[in-house]
Design a protein around this motif. Structure first.
Motif, PDB file in Angstrom:
ATOM      1  N   LEU A  78       0.960  -1.301   0.024  1.00  0.00           N
ATOM      2  CA  LEU A  78      -0.161  -0.009   0.147  1.00  0.00           C
ATOM      3  C   LEU A  78       0.942   1.222  -0.143  1.00  0.00           C
ATOM      4  N   TRP A  79       1.962   1.108   0.607  1.00  0.00           N
ATOM      5  CA  TRP A  79       2.860   2.352   0.673  1.00  0.00           C
ATOM      6  C   TRP A  79       3.317   2.640  -0.745  1.00  0.00           C
ATOM      7  N   ASP A  80       3.797   1.544  -1.434  1.00  0.00           N
ATOM      8  CA  ASP A  80       4.129   1.909  -2.861  1.00  0.00           C
ATOM      9  C   ASP A  80       3.127   2.505  -3.806  1.00  0.00           C
ATOM     10  N   ALA A  81       1.855   1.776  -3.673  1.00  0.00           N
ATOM     11  CA  ALA A  81       0.908   2.384  -4.143  1.00  0.00           C
ATOM     12  C   ALA A  81       0.469   3.875  -3.916  1.00  0.00           C
TER      13      ALA A  81
ATOM     14  N   ALA B 206       4.161   9.531   4.310  1.00  0.00           N
ATOM     15  CA  ALA B 206       5.066   8.553   4.894  1.00  0.00           C
ATOM     16  C   ALA B 206       4.748   8.654   6.181  1.00  0.00           C
ATOM     17  N   ARG B 207       4.479   9.797   6.911  1.00  0.00           N
ATOM     18  CA  ARG B 207       4.018   9.788   8.328  1.00  0.00           C
ATOM     19  C   ARG B 207       2.824   9.192   8.466  1.00  0.00           C
ATOM     20  N   ALA B 208       1.800   9.484   7.873  1.00  0.00           N
ATOM     21  CA  ALA B 208       0.442   8.956   7.977  1.00  0.00           C
ATOM     22  C   ALA B 208       0.598   7.460   7.725  1.00  0.00           C
ATOM     23  N   PHE B 209       1.271   7.008   6.911  1.00  0.00           N
ATOM     24  CA  PHE B 209       1.519   5.552   6.678  1.00  0.00           C
ATOM     25  C   PHE B 209       2.127   4.668   7.862  1.00  0.00           C
ATOM     26  N   LEU B 210       3.060   5.356   8.294  1.00  0.00           N
ATOM     27  CA  LEU B 210       3.561   4.702   9.647  1.00  0.00           C
ATOM     28  C   LEU B 210       2.705   4.806  10.804  1.00  0.00           C
ATOM     29  N   ALA B 211       1.972   5.955  10.892  1.00  0.00           N
ATOM     30  CA  ALA B 211       1.017   5.734  11.990  1.00  0.00           C
ATOM     31  C   ALA B 211      -0.367   4.840  11.804  1.00  0.00           C
ATOM     32  N   GLN B 212      -0.656   4.879  10.571  1.00  0.00           N
ATOM     33  CA  GLN B 212      -2.041   4.289  10.122  1.00  0.00           C
ATOM     34  C   GLN B 212      -2.168   3.080   9.373  1.00  0.00           C
TER      35      GLN B 212
ATOM     36  N   SER C  99      11.562   3.027   1.583  1.00  0.00           N
ATOM     37  CA  SER C  99      10.455   2.857   2.461  1.00  0.00           C
ATOM     38  C   SER C  99       9.976   4.372   3.152  1.00  0.00           C
ATOM     39  N   PRO C 100       9.013   4.261   3.944  1.00  0.00           N
ATOM     40  CA  PRO C 100       8.424   5.463   4.376  1.00  0.00           C
ATOM     41  C   PRO C 100       9.402   6.148   5.555  1.00  0.00           C
ATOM     42  N   GLU C 101      10.128   5.116   6.093  1.00  0.00           N
ATOM     43  CA  GLU C 101      11.167   5.495   6.904  1.00  0.00           C
ATOM     44  C   GLU C 101      12.254   6.104   6.402  1.00  0.00           C
ATOM     45  N   ARG C 102      12.573   5.579   5.190  1.00  0.00           N
ATOM     46  CA  ARG C 102      13.755   6.050   4.590  1.00  0.00           C
ATOM     47  C   ARG C 102      13.416   7.663   3.898  1.00  0.00           C
ATOM     48  N   VAL C 103      12.135   7.738   3.470  1.00  0.00           N
ATOM     49  CA  VAL C 103      11.728   9.015   2.931  1.00  0.00           C
ATOM     50  C   VAL C 103      11.891   9.924   4.072  1.00  0.00           C
TER      51      VAL C 103
END
Length: 267
Positions: A89-92, A163-169, A135-139
C-alpha cells in the motif's frame, strides 16, 4: 502463469534484454522479483516467506451489453490480460503521488531515479540491478536537497505527509475495505480523489475505484472507437463511462488502460 498480455503500467518495471523485471515488496518486508518474457511471468522470492502477489486476469464479457458496443471489440482483441496486484500500500500511495499532474513518461523517470538513489537493491544478471521505492522511514530521513537533486522537490511535501500517515495508520488501513480506504487516504494533505483512487486500485486490483474519468481512460476509449461521441470533459465522460460499462465498470476500465499500455509503451 500465462496470459495473452500482461500489463506493465507500473513504473517499477525494468527492461533486461527480451525480458522485463519488477521488484515487488509488501509492507512487511517480503520481496519478490517478477519476471516477464512474452506473455509468461514467474516470481522469485527475494526475502520473507509471504505468498507471491496475486496476478488477476481480466477479459471482457463474452456478450457485450449494448451500451458497451463502442469499445467491446477493441478490448476483446486484447484477450486475457494479467495485472499483478501491488502488495505494498505504501508503494501504491507513493506511486500515485509521483504520478500527480505530470505525464506518465516523466513519472516513470522520476520514480525510477528516486528508487535508484534511495531504494533497496536486488542484483539481476551480470552487472544490472533493480531497486525498490524507498520505505516511508527512509523517505523521512531525506533532506530537501535530496528531493531537489532527484527532481522530486514538488513531491517532497506530499510524500513526507504520506510517509508519516502510513507509519501511523498503515496497519489499520490495510484492514479496511478498498472503498473505505479511498476516503481515508484523502485525509492526507496532498492526496485527493484521483491519487486515492489510483493508489487503492493499484493495491486492491479493484478498478471500479480508479478515477475512470481521467485523461488516460478518455484517450484510449477514443482510440478504441474514434467514431463514438465521447464527452471531452472529465465529469461528463465519467457519467457516460458508467452508463456504457454498466456492471463491468472495473473490467472495461482496466482493459482500456491496458490498451493504452500496449500501444503507447509503458516500459
Amino acid at each position: 502463469m500465462g496470459f495473452d498480455y500482461l500489463m506493465t503500467d507500473h513504473p517499477a518495471w525494468q527492461p533486461d534484454g527480451d525480458s522485463f523485471h519488477r521488484l515487488m515488496t509488501d509492507d512487511e518486508n517480503s520481496a519478490w522479483l517478477l519476471s516477464v518474457r512474452g506473455s509468461q511471468a514467474s516470481f522469485r522470492a527475494v526475502s520473507g516467506d509471504a505468498f507471491p502477489p496475486l496476478v488477476a486476469a481480466f477479459a471482457v464479457p463474452p456478450q457485450a451489453p449494448p451500451p458497451a458496443a463502442p469499445i467491446h471489440q477493441a478490448l476483446s482483441d486484447l484477450g486475457t490480460v494479467g495485472r499483478p496486484r501491488n502488495p505494498s500500500l505504501w508503494d501504491a500511495m507513493a506511486t500515485a503521488i509521483v504520478r500527480q499532474v505530470i505525464r506518465a513518461g516523466q513519472a516513470r523517470r522520476l520514480y525510477r531515479d528516486f528508487c535508484l538513489r534511495f531504494g533497496s537493491r536486488v542484483a539481476l544478471s551480470g552487472e544490472k540491478d533493480i531497486h525498490s521505492f524507498p520505505s516511508p522511514e527512509r523517505v523521512l530521513t531525506l533532506s530537501d536537497d535530496d528531493f531537489t537533486h532527484s527532481g522530486m522537490a514538488f513531491k517532497r511535501r506530499p510524500l513526507r505527509h504520506a510517509a508519516r500517515a502510513f507509519l501511523a495508520q498503515g496497519e489499520s488501513w490495510s484492514k479496511l475495505s478498498p472503498s473505505v480506504l479511498v476516503k481515508e487516504l484523502q485525509t492526507i494533505p496532498g492526496i485527493g480523489p484521483w491519487s486515492a483512487g489510483a493508489a487503492v486500485a493499484d493495491w486492491s486490483n479493484d478498478w471500479a475505484l480508479y478515477p475512470y474519468g481521467d485523461l488516460a481512460v478518455r484517450t484510449w476509449a477514443r482510440r478504441a472507437n474514434p467514431d463514438h461521441h465521447w464527452p471531452a470533459d472529465e465529469p461528463s465522460f465519467a457519467r457516460t463511462w458508467r452508463r456504457v460499462t454498466g456492471d463491468s465498470l472495473a473490467t472495461y476500465t482496466v482493459l482500456t488502460l491496458a490498451l493504452g499500455c500496449r500501444h503507447s509503451g509503458s516500459i
